[in-house]
Write a protein that holds these residues in place. Structure first.
Motif, mmCIF file in Angstrom:
data_model
loop_
_atom_site.group_PDB
_atom_site.id
_atom_site.type_symbol
_atom_site.label_atom_id
_atom_site.label_comp_id
_atom_site.label_asym_id
_atom_site.label_seq_id
_atom_site.Cartn_x
_atom_site.Cartn_y
_atom_site.Cartn_z
ATOM 1 N N ARG A 280 2.187 -4.127 -5.591
ATOM 2 C CA ARG A 280 1.497 -4.670 -4.413
ATOM 3 C C ARG A 280 -0.002 -4.800 -4.682
ATOM 4 O O ARG A 280 -0.629 -5.797 -4.299
ATOM 5 C CB ARG A 280 1.740 -3.762 -3.207
ATOM 6 C CG ARG A 280 1.297 -4.361 -1.872
ATOM 7 C CD ARG A 280 1.690 -3.435 -0.726
ATOM 8 N NE ARG A 280 1.480 -4.065 0.573
ATOM 9 C CZ ARG A 280 0.358 -3.955 1.279
ATOM 10 N NH1 ARG A 280 -0.648 -3.256 0.803
ATOM 11 N NH2 ARG A 280 0.255 -4.539 2.457
ATOM 12 N N TYR B 21 -2.113 -8.392 -4.897
ATOM 13 C CA TYR B 21 -3.283 -8.707 -4.073
ATOM 14 C C TYR B 21 -4.459 -9.165 -4.939
ATOM 15 O O TYR B 21 -5.104 -10.177 -4.640
ATOM 16 C CB TYR B 21 -3.705 -7.481 -3.255
ATOM 17 C CG TYR B 21 -5.018 -7.695 -2.519
ATOM 18 C CD1 TYR B 21 -5.047 -8.406 -1.325
ATOM 19 C CD2 TYR B 21 -6.217 -7.218 -3.039
ATOM 20 C CE1 TYR B 21 -6.249 -8.635 -0.665
ATOM 21 C CE2 TYR B 21 -7.420 -7.436 -2.385
ATOM 22 C CZ TYR B 21 -7.427 -8.140 -1.198
ATOM 23 O OH TYR B 21 -8.611 -8.374 -0.555
ATOM 24 N N LEU C 25 -5.678 -7.634 6.777
ATOM 25 C CA LEU C 25 -4.490 -6.919 6.322
ATOM 26 C C LEU C 25 -3.981 -5.965 7.388
ATOM 27 O O LEU C 25 -2.764 -5.811 7.571
ATOM 28 C CB LEU C 25 -4.797 -6.159 5.027
ATOM 29 C CG LEU C 25 -5.096 -7.031 3.798
ATOM 30 C CD1 LEU C 25 -5.463 -6.157 2.609
ATOM 31 C CD2 LEU C 25 -3.897 -7.908 3.457
ATOM 32 N N GLN D 148 1.710 -12.023 1.541
ATOM 33 C CA GLN D 148 1.073 -10.795 1.083
ATOM 34 C C GLN D 148 1.426 -9.622 1.982
ATOM 35 O O GLN D 148 1.589 -8.489 1.514
ATOM 36 C CB GLN D 148 -0.449 -10.982 1.043
ATOM 37 C CG GLN D 148 -1.243 -9.731 0.657
ATOM 38 C CD GLN D 148 -0.934 -9.249 -0.757
ATOM 39 O OE1 GLN D 148 -0.686 -10.065 -1.644
ATOM 40 N NE2 GLN D 148 -0.957 -7.943 -0.960
#
Length: 573
Positions: free
Chosen positions: A235, A239, A307, A447
């Motif tokens: 992850r 990103y 986010l 994402q």
């Protein structure tokens, strides 16, 4: 910040020049500092306080903010520093993962009948699943070397790791998406340290009823941490390298992980299991560093609030919105790894049993030949990733990997060609598969859902590997060290059936990757486009959005509430 004329630019909705986030600062004037050296912290804070007062609130600058402001998260060097410490997260854990494979003879061998163990005899061990029989095993250098596990119990060490991953990683992926990377790296790296330490400590209870359950507990804790830690690692990589060197970054990550595996095959025969726990501790230290870098970098780029907002909207039921392409990628990974990992778990033993007499191989040489799979992967993965970033063709490469792995298991099952040929071939196909399949996941999901998607994929992968390990254990059964020639031939036949089973998994992988390419072509062809084609599509998309900006902005809020919708905060890579 170095030069005769220095400017700190503030764009977007966030800034680092105060202890708390400031909004609506687009109109704030830039700060200029003249001279050959950056200003002192006191000078810096004074200049900010005098020249800038956003929304009638004086700016408060912390010394930590001042230092980190000198590090630009948008720089290429920053994301590669993040990548280095991110790679170190799993270096030690991959070293520990395949330790039982290198020590398989020690785990499954039997001590001599002439040995006396000071009270814990073979009869007691037999009752708890070990086979400390009277048959001599040349790999045991003294009366306490071998543990006497059955083949079923040995493969259970791998199966429990896989089953634990299968259960934990789905929740772990969702937890990471909801709470962020920093919670994940600390929690799961700690579980790796705890699990590897427990596994090593089990040897203090050698020849007792407690040893094997403690080993299983260690592998269970280790499995809970390592699989989930890989999700956090992926992850973070997704990103920082999305729309950039994504496949190369995944390749470098794989390179570091396989370096741990390679060192395991070369070094584990020479020292005790406790060193693996020390390497996992190194991963925990890297977790501290990468969490700090990730936190500051996300804040500098102004993505922290975005986010958090996307994570709030995420629900576990959104899994049903994941596209068909994702599920085909996940199935392809599962079938491919069903062939590779169960083979690696038994590879050194298989090579010794089948090829040892013809090529004069001992246990250590067999382990080195088996480790060639990881040697090749470690050396070429970063270069493959960079090549895939440029030329694309991820779906086609995934299909070719499965196709070219079929001859590997045909050679191992039906010929006496030197096993190094097969392990080197497997190393190449494994490297291409890892560099093309895993980086595909961030391309087909948003994402905000990368952690959940990675968790689902890892869960499916581990379910398949767990089932495969159990099937391999059942096929092999219990080996007799003093077998007659006829019994040895029967054991080789069992190894042949194992290779055929692994071959069947590769055929299944070939079918799913073929279906993936068909679906990809009917959708948008995203997986097989090159970097040049991607840039052209991005330019065309920007022109379209520029011409319909009003309509797009009206629809933006609705699009962001569902991160699984195609195109929602998602760029072509």
């Amino acid at each position: 910040m170095v030069g005769t004329h220095k400017t700190i630019t503030r764009t977007g909705k966030h800034t680092l020049l105060e202890g708390k986030t400031v909004t609506d600062v687009k109109s704030a004037p830039p700060l200029f500092f003249r001279g050959n050296h950056p200003p002192s912290f006191a000078q810096f804070g004074s200049a900010v306080a005098q020249s800038w007062q956003p929304q009638s609130r004086r700016c408060h600058v912390t010394e930590a903010d001042f230092k980190m402001a000198c590090i630009q998260a948008s720089d290429c060097s920053y994301r590669f520093v993040v990548l280095f410490f991110n790679c170190m997260l799993t270096f030690g854990s991959y070293f520990c993962f395949d330790m039982p494979s290198v020590l398989q003879d020690t785990f499954t061998g039997s001590n001599s009948d002439n040995c006396t163990s000071g009270g814990n005899g073979s009869a007691g061990a037999w009752r708890y699943g070990f086979d400390l029989s009277s048959k001599d095993n040349s790999s045991c250098r003294n009366c306490t070397d071998c543990l006497g596990m059955s083949q079923n119990n040995y493969n259970l060490l791998y199966a429990i790791y896989a089953w634990t991953n299968a259960v934990v990683v789905i929740a772990a992926g969702f937890l990471i998406d909801k709470l962020g990377n920093r919670v994940g790296v600390f929690l799961f790296s700690f579980l790796c340290v705890l699990g590897s330490s427990t596994f090593a400590a089990a040897l203090f209870w050698r020849d007792t009823a407690a040893m094997f359950p403690l080993m299983l507990l260690g592998r269970l804790l280790f499995g809970s941490g390592n699989g989930s830690l890989t999700i956090v690692q992926n992850r973070i990589t997704a990103y920082w390298f999305k729309d950039k060197e994504l496949a190369m970054a995944f390749g470098i990550t794989l390179c570091f992980s396989r370096l741990g595996s390679v060192l395991n095959f070369f070094l584990t025969q020479s020292f005790e299991d406790s060193y693996g726990a020390c390497l996992c501790l190194l991963g925990f230290m890297s977790a501290v560093i990468v969490s700090v870098l990730d936190k500051w970098g996300v804040r500098q780029l102004g993505d922290e609030e975005n986010l958090k907002t996307e994570s709030k909207h995420l629900k576990i039921t959104d899994i049903r919105h994941l596209p068909l392409q994702f599920w085909l990628v996940a199935l392809s990974i599962m079938f491919f790894y069903n062939g590779v990992f169960p083979f690696m778990a038994d590879a050194s033993k298989f090579i010794y049993d089948k090829y040892g007499e013809k090529y004069s191989l001992n246990d250590r040489t067999s382990a080195y030949i088996a480790g060639a799979v990881y040697d090749v992967s470690m050396l070429i993965s970063p270069f493959l990733g960079g090549m895939i970033d440029i030329f694309g063709k991820r779906g086609i490469l995934a299909f070719m990997c499965a196709l070219l792995t079929i001859p590997v298991f045909v050679i191992l099952a039906f010929s006496m060609i030197h096993p190094l040929v097969a392990t080197v071939m497997l190393g190449f196909t494994y490297s291409f598969a890892a560099a093309s399949m895993w980086p595909t996941i961030p391309l087909v999901v948003s994402q905000a859902t990368v952690g959940t998607a990675m968790g689902l994929t890892t869960s499916m992968q581990m379910i398949g590997i767990g089932i495969s390990n159990l099937i391999v254990g059942q096929i092999l059964g219990k080996k007799d060290e003093d077998a007659t020639p006829a019994e040895k031939h029967e054991q080789l036949q069992k190894w042949k059936f194992v290779m055929i089973f692994l071959l069947a998994n590769m055929l299944s992988c070939m079918a799913t990757t073929f279906a993936l390419n068909i679906v990809n072509k009917r959708r948008n062809g995203l997986l097989n486009i090159s970097r040049k084609e991607k840039q052209r599509l991005l330019a065309e998309r920007d022109e379209i959005f520029a011409g319909t900006s009003t309509t797009y902005e009206e629809d933006a809020e609705d699009r962001e509430t569902d991160p699984l919708l195609p195109g929602a905060r998602h760029r072509i890579n």
